[in-house]
Scaffold this motif. Structure first.
Motif, PDB file in Angstrom:
ATOM      1  N   THR A  33       0.821  -1.202   0.000  1.00 13.59           N
ATOM      2  CA  THR A  33       0.000   0.000   0.000  1.00 13.59           C
ATOM      3  C   THR A  33       0.858   1.257   0.000  1.00 13.59           C
ATOM      4  O   THR A  33       0.565   2.227  -0.712  1.00 13.59           O
ATOM      5  N   GLY A  37       0.977   3.655  -3.095  1.00 11.42           N
ATOM      6  CA  GLY A  37       0.493   5.002  -2.803  1.00 11.42           C
ATOM      7  C   GLY A  37       1.463   6.067  -3.257  1.00 11.42           C
ATOM      8  O   GLY A  37       1.071   7.103  -3.803  1.00 11.42           O
ATOM      9  N   PRO A 182      -2.429   0.566   6.875  1.00  9.51           N
ATOM     10  CA  PRO A 182      -3.526   0.942   5.972  1.00  9.51           C
ATOM     11  C   PRO A 182      -4.553  -0.169   5.845  1.00  9.51           C
ATOM     12  O   PRO A 182      -4.224  -1.303   5.521  1.00  9.51           O
ATOM     13  N   CYS A 183      -5.792   0.149   6.103  1.00  6.62           N
ATOM     14  CA  CYS A 183      -6.878  -0.823   6.002  1.00  6.62           C
ATOM     15  C   CYS A 183      -7.818  -0.372   4.888  1.00  6.62           C
ATOM     16  O   CYS A 183      -8.286   0.766   4.883  1.00  6.62           O
ATOM     17  N   ARG A 184      -8.079  -1.273   3.961  1.00  4.13           N
ATOM     18  CA  ARG A 184      -8.861  -0.909   2.784  1.00  4.13           C
ATOM     19  C   ARG A 184     -10.340  -0.782   3.113  1.00  4.13           C
ATOM     20  O   ARG A 184     -10.924  -1.653   3.767  1.00  4.13           O
ATOM     21  N   TYR A 358      -9.069   4.051  10.516  1.00  4.12           N
ATOM     22  CA  TYR A 358      -8.114   3.108   9.933  1.00  4.12           C
ATOM     23  C   TYR A 358      -8.060   3.109   8.406  1.00  4.12           C
ATOM     24  O   TYR A 358      -7.546   2.176   7.804  1.00  4.12           O
ATOM     25  N   THR A 360      -6.977   4.050   4.499  1.00  2.00           N
ATOM     26  CA  THR A 360      -5.674   4.078   3.839  1.00  2.00           C
ATOM     27  C   THR A 360      -5.081   5.474   3.769  1.00  2.00           C
ATOM     28  O   THR A 360      -3.874   5.659   3.927  1.00  2.00           O
ATOM     29  N   ASP A 361      -5.910   6.473   3.522  1.00  2.00           N
ATOM     30  CA  ASP A 361      -5.395   7.830   3.300  1.00  2.00           C
ATOM     31  C   ASP A 361      -4.582   8.346   4.477  1.00  2.00           C
ATOM     32  O   ASP A 361      -3.525   8.961   4.284  1.00  2.00           O
ATOM     33  N   SER A 362      -5.054   8.120   5.696  1.00  2.00           N
ATOM     34  CA  SER A 362      -4.334   8.647   6.863  1.00  2.00           C
ATOM     35  C   SER A 362      -2.966   7.994   6.997  1.00  2.00           C
ATOM     36  O   SER A 362      -1.981   8.652   7.357  1.00  2.00           O
ATOM     37  N   CYS A 363      -2.878   6.702   6.678  1.00  2.00           N
ATOM     38  CA  CYS A 363      -1.592   6.009   6.733  1.00  2.00           C
ATOM     39  C   CYS A 363      -0.633   6.567   5.687  1.00  2.00           C
ATOM     40  O   CYS A 363       0.526   6.874   5.990  1.00  2.00           O
ATOM     41  N   LEU A 364      -1.109   6.713   4.457  1.00  2.00           N
ATOM     42  CA  LEU A 364      -0.243   7.209   3.392  1.00  2.00           C
ATOM     43  C   LEU A 364       0.214   8.636   3.663  1.00  2.00           C
ATOM     44  O   LEU A 364       1.377   8.987   3.405  1.00  2.00           O
TER      45      LEU A 364
END
Length: 382
Positions: A33, A37, A182-184, A358, A360-364
């Motif tokens: 991810t 990303g 990242p969680c989809r 949780y 994905t955007d916040s992780c990336l």
């Protein structure tokens, strides 16, 4: 003028890990991810991994370099060319991201030269047993420690898990960032695996010893409802270190309510989650988060997880599910029945909360900011 400032790096970031696609695990999903990303944001990246699968590798959104495997040892592989390859690609990058645990981590960090190292510490290495297991663990721990000492920053999935790591004394002395994996956010789908009107419980992940699935089978067999179902999904043909599916089938015995689906293609996962009244994560070894449980929660499925560092975080943060003492099959069965009875309103609220936390955007965004600070996209010298 340093060697790095005198050249233009080929890659904004190189991600290094032993196993990559088509192998599937929480660790590989984080790496994939982040790599994809960055690529989607227009920043060239690379992945370095071992050629652990003899089949032709799938097409990837980033450039993937694979080192040949000379031999296999338990859950690991022996690849003499892996560290030199990773070091060479790292030196052509603005930043290198090592995903730990990894036997070659310390050597790769040294061979990276003056390229800044960002370590992502997923978990301490865990082996099910065997005469060589203690030596393997000691070797990996020593290598991980060397990599951590060379790291400009260390990413952990959460501090709850990191504090219980054997490497905590080293990690807390570095710049430490807690970034949830990242969680989809999957689109809702029909309940493709639903068979009856009774409660359906399920697990999705590697069918490996540390997942504690024998406790899940034992717990389910105490539930007398003939309409109940236990769905165990995940690869059991290509599990590093070996699968335990045979032992689980034996434990299931003549209980025809238990299903082993095998590997699920990505387009079938949402339909699997939609079939469940409760998700189970009964791991017996420390698990740093549990992406599959969070993705189920994001679709409105409550989770029942072992009350252990890391894996308890999604449930404890959202309140959407129950925790149980690790290895306690009777408590697990009770918790599964309790959360399976959650009302639709509670499921909708839990799903909204999980999606907000949780996605994905916040992780990336967090990785992007960290890589920029380390000199990844701005090209600043280390």
């Amino acid at each position: 003028m340093t060697r790095r400032s005198a050249r233009s790096p080929r890659f904004d970031a190189t991600i290094v890990l032993t196993y990559y696609l088509p192998y599937t695990s929480g660790l590989t999903e984080v790496a994939r991810t982040v790599a994809e990303g960055l690529a989607a944001g227009g920043r060239p990246g690379a992945v370095v991994a071992c050629r652990h699968d003899p089949d032709p590798p799938p097409r990837a959104a980033v450039e993937v370099f694979r080192a040949p495997v000379a031999a296999r040892l338990g859950r690991g592989v022996i690849s003499p060319g892996f560290a030199p390859l990773a070091g060479r690609i790292a030196r052509a990058s603005r930043v290198v991201n090592l995903h730990l645990p990894m036997l070659e981590a310390g050597l790769v960090a040294r061979l990276a030269g003056d390229t800044p190292v960002v370590a992502t510490h997923h978990d301490d290495v865990w082996l099910a047993g065997g005469a060589l297991a203690p030596l393997q663990v000691k070797a990996v721990d020593a290598s991980v420690a060397r990599a951590l000492r060379r790291s400009a920053a260390v990413v952990v999935n959460n501090v709850d898990h990191a504090e219980h790591s054997r490497h905590w004394p080293l990690m807390r002395g570095r710049r430490l960032l807690a970034i949830a994996p990242p969680c989809r956010e999957r689109e809702p789908a029909p309940a493709a695996f639903r068979e009856t009107a009774g409660p359906h419980f399920g697990f999705l992940g590697r069918i490996a010893p540390e997942k504690g699935l024998h406790h899940l089978v034992d717990a389910f067999r105490t539930i007398p409802d003939p309409e109940a179902r236990l769905l165990i999904a995940g690869d059991y043909s290509k599990v590093a270190g070996g699968s335990v599916v045979g032992a689980l089938r034996a434990r299931a015995g003549d209980d025809t309510r238990i299903r082993f689906t095998g590997f699920l293609a990505d387009d079938r996962v949402a339909g699997f989650y939609a079939s469940l009244d409760a998700f189970a994560l009964p791991s017996v070894a420390e698990e740093s988060f549990g992406i599959s449980q969070a993705e189920a929660m994001m679709l409105g499925v409550p989770s029942v997880a072992s009350d252990a560092p890391g894996m308890r975080v999604p449930v404890s943060e959202t309140g959407f599910g129950r925790l149980f003492p690790p290895g306690d099959a009777r408590a697990l069965a009770g918790a599964l029945l309790e959360v399976a009875a959650y009302a639709p309103e509670r499921r909708a609220e839990g799903g909204r909360d999980a999606r907000a936390r949780y996605g994905t955007d916040s992780c990336l965004d967090a990785y992007d900011a960290l890589f920029q600070e380390a000199g990844a996209v701005q090209g600043a010298p280390a």
